[in-house]
Motif scaffolding. Sequence first.
Motif, PDB file in Angstrom:
ATOM      1  N   PRO A   1       2.200   1.465  -9.600  1.00  0.00           N
ATOM      2  CA  PRO A   1       1.020   1.632 -10.455  1.00  0.00           C
ATOM      3  C   PRO A   1       0.522   0.343 -11.102  1.00  0.00           C
ATOM      4  CG  PRO A   1       2.982   2.386 -11.606  1.00  0.00           C
ATOM      5  CD  PRO A   1       3.406   2.064 -10.200  1.00  0.00           C
TER       6      PRO A   1
ATOM      7  N   ARG B   1       0.842  -1.208   0.000  1.00  0.00           N
ATOM      8  CA  ARG B   1       0.000   0.000   0.000  1.00  0.00           C
ATOM      9  C   ARG B   1       0.869   1.248   0.000  1.00  0.00           C
ATOM     10  NH1 ARG B   1      -2.987  -3.046   3.757  1.00  0.00           N
ATOM     11  NH2 ARG B   1      -2.023  -1.911   5.492  1.00  0.00           N
TER      12      ARG B   1
ATOM     13  N   CYS C   1       2.728   2.323  -3.518  1.00  0.00           N
ATOM     14  CA  CYS C   1       1.955   2.999  -4.578  1.00  0.00           C
ATOM     15  C   CYS C   1       2.437   2.604  -5.978  1.00  0.00           C
ATOM     16  CB  CYS C   1       2.024   4.519  -4.420  1.00  0.00           C
ATOM     17  SG  CYS C   1       1.229   5.142  -2.928  1.00  0.00           S
TER      18      CYS C   1
ATOM     19  N   GLU D   1       4.487  14.748  -9.710  1.00  0.00           N
ATOM     20  CA  GLU D   1       3.806  14.584  -8.419  1.00  0.00           C
ATOM     21  C   GLU D   1       4.730  14.976  -7.267  1.00  0.00           C
ATOM     22  OE1 GLU D   1       2.801  10.487  -8.599  1.00  0.00           O
ATOM     23  OE2 GLU D   1       0.869  10.820  -9.603  1.00  0.00           O
TER      24      GLU D   1
ATOM     25  N   TYR E   1       8.789   3.539  -2.410  1.00  0.00           N
ATOM     26  CA  TYR E   1       7.760   4.521  -2.746  1.00  0.00           C
ATOM     27  C   TYR E   1       7.922   4.932  -4.198  1.00  0.00           C
ATOM     28  CZ  TYR E   1       4.580   8.485  -2.447  1.00  0.00           C
ATOM     29  OH  TYR E   1       3.529   9.347  -2.641  1.00  0.00           O
TER      30      TYR E   1
ATOM     31  N   THR F   1       6.643   7.493  -7.319  1.00  0.00           N
ATOM     32  CA  THR F   1       5.997   8.757  -7.653  1.00  0.00           C
ATOM     33  C   THR F   1       6.498   9.221  -9.006  1.00  0.00           C
ATOM     34  OG1 THR F   1       5.568  11.030  -6.889  1.00  0.00           O
ATOM     35  CG2 THR F   1       7.784  10.160  -6.533  1.00  0.00           C
TER      36      THR F   1
END
Length: 269
Positions: free
Chosen positions: A77, A72, A75, A148, A142, A144
Amino acid sequence: MSTSPTHMSEARRFQQLRGHLSYLKLNDAAEALNRVCDQARAEGMSLTAALERLLEIEVDAVEARKRAARERFACLPEPWTLNDFDFAAQPGVDEKLIRDLATLRFLDDASNVLFVGPPGVGKTMLSVALGRAAVDAGHRVYFTTAAELAAKCHRAALEGRWKTCMRFFAGPKLLIIDELGYLPLPEDGASALFQVINQRYLKSSTILTTNVGIADWAGAFGDATVAAAMLDRLLHRAAVAGIDGPSYRLRGHQHQAESLRKGVNARVS
């Protein structure tokens, strides 16, 4: 029907044991206690073997929850793994290098990975696959996009949360920054990106995907000094994978369209 004192004592002891497990928040072990006791009687298990099986159930449950939490947080994709990548279809990828990166040895010495190439060649898929491997290995990851990241840093600066934002991006063992150069960064975007990279320098690994060649960073990001400082930290310990092959994504779309066309023709005939 009468119940012997011994039977009552065993029943009370069982309830106390389950209560102890629940009190210690070993909830999965508490739930499995009755089943394990039945198995122990049926299989003639020793006390040690029964206890090991009970605790194994709790450990497996804890590990599953930790993994779910890591997923979770990451993140990512897509659920891509390295097995999903067709190296034969993308000759521009150095498979030996990617296989070596998949061992995650680069995380041990806080090395970075740069995927450089035009859109569609598989940069994001490879970065996500490496991120998935790191999650599976128990690391915090993580994902991103560069846009973002810049937006979060800008918002944090306006709201007085800059230090908290920097701590957040410094935390993961592996930070994946996707699509650098695809969209223009805001005025303070390059500076924010540099500060994130600087926070992680020699401490944690970063994977960065970009369509901008390293020699063109100064022009692309509008500040030659910041671009040079960022590259200095990224490349100090880094594997650079330049991908110049055909569009991996376009090939997938073409293959899907061809399969649909054949299916339609088969139904018509």
